[in-house]
Design a protein around this motif. Sequence first.
Motif, PDB file in Angstrom:
ATOM      1  N   VAL A 115       6.912  -5.626  -6.873  1.00  0.00           N
ATOM      2  CA  VAL A 115       6.172  -4.389  -7.153  1.00  0.00           C
ATOM      3  C   VAL A 115       7.095  -3.171  -7.115  1.00  0.00           C
ATOM      4  O   VAL A 115       7.022  -2.283  -7.973  1.00  0.00           O
ATOM      5  N   ALA A 116       7.976  -3.127  -6.132  1.00  0.00           N
ATOM      6  CA  ALA A 116       8.785  -1.924  -5.928  1.00  0.00           C
ATOM      7  C   ALA A 116       9.847  -1.730  -7.004  1.00  0.00           C
ATOM      8  O   ALA A 116      10.129  -0.588  -7.392  1.00  0.00           O
ATOM      9  N   LEU A 117      10.448  -2.817  -7.495  1.00  0.00           N
ATOM     10  CA  LEU A 117      11.530  -2.650  -8.475  1.00  0.00           C
ATOM     11  C   LEU A 117      11.057  -1.984  -9.766  1.00  0.00           C
ATOM     12  O   LEU A 117      11.634  -0.960 -10.166  1.00  0.00           O
ATOM     13  N   PRO A 118      10.035  -2.499 -10.447  1.00  0.00           N
ATOM     14  CA  PRO A 118       9.608  -1.809 -11.671  1.00  0.00           C
ATOM     15  C   PRO A 118       9.033  -0.424 -11.409  1.00  0.00           C
ATOM     16  O   PRO A 118       9.136   0.465 -12.261  1.00  0.00           O
ATOM     17  N   THR A 119       8.455  -0.233 -10.229  1.00  0.00           N
ATOM     18  CA  THR A 119       7.967   1.099  -9.863  1.00  0.00           C
ATOM     19  C   THR A 119       9.128   2.075  -9.776  1.00  0.00           C
ATOM     20  O   THR A 119       9.087   3.180 -10.337  1.00  0.00           O
ATOM     21  N   TRP A 148      19.726  -1.515  -2.332  1.00  0.00           N
ATOM     22  CA  TRP A 148      18.584  -2.407  -2.580  1.00  0.00           C
ATOM     23  C   TRP A 148      18.279  -2.477  -4.071  1.00  0.00           C
ATOM     24  O   TRP A 148      18.061  -3.565  -4.623  1.00  0.00           O
ATOM     25  N   HIS A 149      18.261  -1.329  -4.726  1.00  0.00           N
ATOM     26  CA  HIS A 149      17.944  -1.256  -6.152  1.00  0.00           C
ATOM     27  C   HIS A 149      18.935  -2.085  -6.973  1.00  0.00           C
ATOM     28  O   HIS A 149      18.544  -2.828  -7.884  1.00  0.00           O
ATOM     29  N   ARG A 195       0.827  -1.203   0.000  1.00  0.00           N
ATOM     30  CA  ARG A 195       0.000   0.000   0.000  1.00  0.00           C
ATOM     31  C   ARG A 195       0.867   1.261   0.000  1.00  0.00           C
ATOM     32  O   ARG A 195       0.560   2.240  -0.686  1.00  0.00           O
ATOM     33  N   ARG A 196       1.946   1.240   0.750  1.00  0.00           N
ATOM     34  CA  ARG A 196       2.822   2.410   0.791  1.00  0.00           C
ATOM     35  C   ARG A 196       3.467   2.684  -0.567  1.00  0.00           C
ATOM     36  O   ARG A 196       3.563   3.845  -0.989  1.00  0.00           O
ATOM     37  N   ILE A 197       3.914   1.631  -1.232  1.00  0.00           N
ATOM     38  CA  ILE A 197       4.526   1.804  -2.555  1.00  0.00           C
ATOM     39  C   ILE A 197       3.519   2.412  -3.527  1.00  0.00           C
ATOM     40  O   ILE A 197       3.846   3.308  -4.318  1.00  0.00           O
TER      41      ILE A 197
END
Length: 203
Positions: free
Chosen positions: A165-169, A191-192, A98-100
């Motif tokens: 979810v976070a990587l492509p975002t 992290w990236h 949800r935060r992302i």
Amino acid sequence: MKIYDYGIAPNPRRVRIFLHEKGIEAEYEKIDIRKREGRTEAFLEKNPLGGIPVLELDDGTCISESVAICRYFEALHPEPNLFGAAPGEIAEIDMWLRRIEMYLMSPAGLVWIHGNELTAHLLEQNPGTAEFGRARTYYFYDILNKALEGKEFLASDRYSIVESVALPTLDFITTLVGVPYKAEHTNIKTWHEMMSARESANA
């Protein structure tokens, strides 16, 4: 079943990364959003919002939204578990999803819509809205950087859908949107780089 997909778009990429991490192969059909193929009458029957990805089941049922599609495959193939096992882990994963979406993708979306030349033809852009989105994106970068202190993964001690979810975002925001994290965001950078080095990042 098949998934309607478009290569460089961040939301379909979430699903491809997730499925690769779970070892699931799927059939894909390209929908070229640059040619507005998602706005055809036939495609709007599958998703009235016109967005991708869309999972079409063998009985014709269509499921849109990337996390919903991932949940479907998680239910079909529970292992490896990527949505959490223990109650606390499940809750933290949901919290970060949800935060992302709310605090990273949404404000960056304002920059994409109101401050990018690629979307200038879609509406009358408001530079003030773009700057607001940019400021809120950097605000969340600070929070994200602190949360990643000493951690390999964001929501758990192992890979989860949050990384899918976070990587492509983050890739979308730092490249196409043009809001890169700052030099002091060293934990995000680490992290990236780690997530980008995984085989699934190229799915």
